[in-house]
Design an enzyme around this catalytic site. Structure first.
Site, PDB file in Angstrom:
ATOM      1  N   LYS A 111       0.855  -1.273   0.057  1.00  0.00           N
ATOM      2  CA  LYS A 111      -0.113   0.046   0.061  1.00  0.00           C
ATOM      3  C   LYS A 111       0.863   1.105   0.075  1.00  0.00           C
ATOM      4  O   LYS A 111       0.744   2.340  -0.666  1.00  0.00           O
ATOM      5  CB  LYS A 111      -1.047   0.021   1.354  1.00  0.00           C
ATOM      6  CG  LYS A 111      -1.874  -1.123   1.201  1.00  0.00           C
ATOM      7  CD  LYS A 111      -3.337  -0.504   0.767  1.00  0.00           C
ATOM      8  CE  LYS A 111      -4.360  -1.572   0.191  1.00  0.00           C
ATOM      9  NZ  LYS A 111      -4.610  -2.453   0.955  1.00  0.00           N
ATOM     10  N   LYS A 194      -3.108 -10.730  -8.508  1.00  0.00           N
ATOM     11  CA  LYS A 194      -4.372 -11.120  -8.034  1.00  0.00           C
ATOM     12  C   LYS A 194      -5.474 -10.260  -8.495  1.00  0.00           C
ATOM     13  O   LYS A 194      -5.390  -9.243  -8.836  1.00  0.00           O
ATOM     14  CB  LYS A 194      -4.229 -11.157  -6.625  1.00  0.00           C
ATOM     15  CG  LYS A 194      -4.380  -9.847  -5.790  1.00  0.00           C
ATOM     16  CD  LYS A 194      -4.940 -10.039  -4.302  1.00  0.00           C
ATOM     17  CE  LYS A 194      -4.985  -8.874  -3.745  1.00  0.00           C
ATOM     18  NZ  LYS A 194      -6.094  -8.545  -2.726  1.00  0.00           N
ATOM     19  N   LYS A 197     -10.007  -5.387  -6.033  1.00  0.00           N
ATOM     20  CA  LYS A 197     -11.016  -4.280  -6.191  1.00  0.00           C
ATOM     21  C   LYS A 197     -10.110  -3.191  -6.651  1.00  0.00           C
ATOM     22  O   LYS A 197     -10.414  -2.192  -7.464  1.00  0.00           O
ATOM     23  CB  LYS A 197     -11.892  -3.887  -4.778  1.00  0.00           C
ATOM     24  CG  LYS A 197     -12.936  -4.881  -4.234  1.00  0.00           C
ATOM     25  CD  LYS A 197     -13.699  -4.648  -3.181  1.00  0.00           C
ATOM     26  CE  LYS A 197     -14.417  -5.903  -2.573  1.00  0.00           C
ATOM     27  NZ  LYS A 197     -14.414  -6.239  -1.542  1.00  0.00           N
TER      28      LYS A 197
HETATM   29  P1  AMP Z   1     -11.024  -7.729   0.529  1.00  0.00           P
HETATM   30  O1  AMP Z   1     -11.582  -7.651  -0.925  1.00  0.00           O
HETATM   31  O2  AMP Z   1      -9.590  -7.443   0.372  1.00  0.00           O
HETATM   32  O3  AMP Z   1     -11.732  -7.268   1.686  1.00  0.00           O
HETATM   33  O4  AMP Z   1     -10.837  -9.483   0.773  1.00  0.00           O
HETATM   34  C1  AMP Z   1     -12.041 -10.054   1.257  1.00  0.00           C
HETATM   35  C2  AMP Z   1     -11.790 -11.544   1.297  1.00  0.00           C
HETATM   36  O5  AMP Z   1     -11.541 -12.121  -0.168  1.00  0.00           O
HETATM   37  C3  AMP Z   1     -10.220 -11.750   1.912  1.00  0.00           C
HETATM   38  O6  AMP Z   1     -10.749 -13.126   2.260  1.00  0.00           O
HETATM   39  C4  AMP Z   1      -9.325 -12.109   0.678  1.00  0.00           C
HETATM   40  O7  AMP Z   1      -8.370 -13.109   0.894  1.00  0.00           O
HETATM   41  C5  AMP Z   1     -10.400 -12.812  -0.298  1.00  0.00           C
HETATM   42  N1  AMP Z   1      -9.870 -12.230  -1.694  1.00  0.00           N
HETATM   43  C6  AMP Z   1      -9.620 -11.102  -2.066  1.00  0.00           C
HETATM   44  N2  AMP Z   1      -9.119 -11.137  -3.397  1.00  0.00           N
HETATM   45  C7  AMP Z   1      -8.838 -12.691  -3.636  1.00  0.00           C
HETATM   46  C8  AMP Z   1      -8.284 -13.034  -4.512  1.00  0.00           C
HETATM   47  N3  AMP Z   1      -7.812 -12.416  -5.712  1.00  0.00           N
HETATM   48  N4  AMP Z   1      -8.160 -14.746  -4.529  1.00  0.00           N
HETATM   49  C9  AMP Z   1      -8.617 -15.217  -3.460  1.00  0.00           C
HETATM   50  N5  AMP Z   1      -9.149 -14.429  -2.417  1.00  0.00           N
HETATM   51  C10 AMP Z   1      -9.195 -13.119  -2.703  1.00  0.00           C
END
Ligand code: AMP
Length: 329
Positions: A111, A194, A197
């Site tokens: 970040k 990966k 968002k």
């Molecule tokens: P976030 O969108 O960062 O709040 O992530 C929320 C959940 O989604 C967490 O458990 C992350 O590990 C999972 N997550 C987000 N992006 C990925 C991805 N590209 N592959 C697998 N899990 C993801």
């Protein structure tokens, strides 16, 4: 009975990575565990949303969870900011979370690198808030994607440290969880890294089929294999990884064989992949609109979720406050 907890930041629509890493695994545990699922709206504040976006995003994510199969009759579904006990535990855990260990987390370093003008304290202590989310319900299993592995390790360190300092095993050490054992990382369609968002490379659960087809057809590939049994380049391997998740094994094998014999046409593979993603997401998309527009239902679900989540969190905080030495006069 063991407790399962998972949550997702409300910074925008849920994408396929969120679903595969967190939501799907959680949904499959609902019948057999004490389950909590929450919308992490405090976590979304690090990116400074407007007041309208803050609330609007919570509503979208809430409807997406419900459309994905999180059942409020089985699981406690709540909004993080409606459970103030989380913030109290966050404050107390912060007293024993050290600058060095927080600065060393990969997500923080990333970040800082990507956004050097917004290195706020909330970003630094993000893993402490995440630990508070988990520990406040004394969760044992946390369905997450691979990107959260290090945060889970910190949550275990904070739990262990607390138990050791106060001489009682208040917190279990939470384990990251995925049904296939290995935590998953769903890649983006832009060749490397990966799906995320903030990466702008997401296939969203409620994307229109036309949008999905367009995104998949413009995915990065390469000039094609030049010799038999070559290892695919990262962008092509990424397409196979997504295909492994949404297509049937026979389809994946068909294109792998074509790749191995250098007869693959990426355009055909992408067409198939797009259709399989559209099919895979259809049941979620079909339920979403109705849930999103049902004010009374969303009100009831969040009210019941809040009450149950606060009851569980308050029980933990009574213990924690006692151990810290807070006492009424
Ligand atoms: P976030 O969108 O960062 O709040 O992530 C929320 C959940 O989604 C967490 O458990 C992350 O590990 C999972 N997550 C987000 N992006 C990925 C991805 N590209 N592959 C697998 N899990 C993801």
């Amino acid at each position: 009975m063991e407790t399962v907890l998972s949550g997702i930041r409300s910074t925008g629509n849920l994408h396929l990575g969120n679903y595969m890493g967190a939501v799907r695994n959680f949904v499959r545990l609902q019948d057999d565990y004490r389950c909590f699922f929450f919308i992490a709206d405090y976590h979304s504040l690090t990116t400074h949303p407007t007041p309208e976006d803050l609330h609007g995003n919570v509503r979208k994510v809430l409807a997406e969870y419900l459309a994905s199969g999180i059942d409020p009759e089985k699981s406690v579904l709540y909004v993080q900011s409606e459970v103030p006990e989380v913030i109290e535990l966050y404050l107390l855990l912060n007293m024993n979370a050290y600058l060095g260990e927080l600065e060393r987390t990969v997500t923080f370093k990333e970040k800082v690198r990507k956004n050097p003008n917004n290195v706020n304290a909330g970003l630094l202590t993000y893993p402490v808030l995440m630990a508070a989310d988990i520990l406040v319900h004394r969760a044992n299993k946390v369905p997450v994607g691979k990107d959260q592995e290090q945060h889970l390790e910190l949550a275990r360190i904070f739990a262990r440290r607390f138990n050791h300092m106060y001489g009682e095993k208040v917190f279990p050490e939470p384990e990251a969880f995925n049904f296939g054992r290995e935590l998953v990382k769903v890649p983006g369609l832009d060749g490397t890294g990966k799906m995320g968002k903030s990466e702008g490379n997401g296939l969203f659960l409620v994307d229109d089929p036309k949008v999905i087809r367009k995104k998949v057809m413009s995915a990065v590939t390469d000039a094609g294999p030049t010799e038999p049994n070559q290892t695919p380049s990262e962008p092509v391997q990424n397409l196979f990884t997504i295909m492994d998740l949404v297509s049937d094994p026979g389809t994946v094998q068909f294109f792998r064989d074509q790749y191995s014999t250098c007869s693959i046409r990426y355009g055909d593979m992408k067409k198939q992949l797009a259709e399989d993603i559209v099919q895979f997401l259809a049941p979620i998309r079909e339920r979403y609109d109705e849930i999103y527009n049902d004010d009374a239902y969303l009100h009831r679900v969040t009210k019941e979720g809040r009450e149950k989540a606060r009851e569980s969190a308050a029980a933990t905080m009574r213990e924690v406050r006692r151990l810290f030495g807070f006492k009424p006069f």
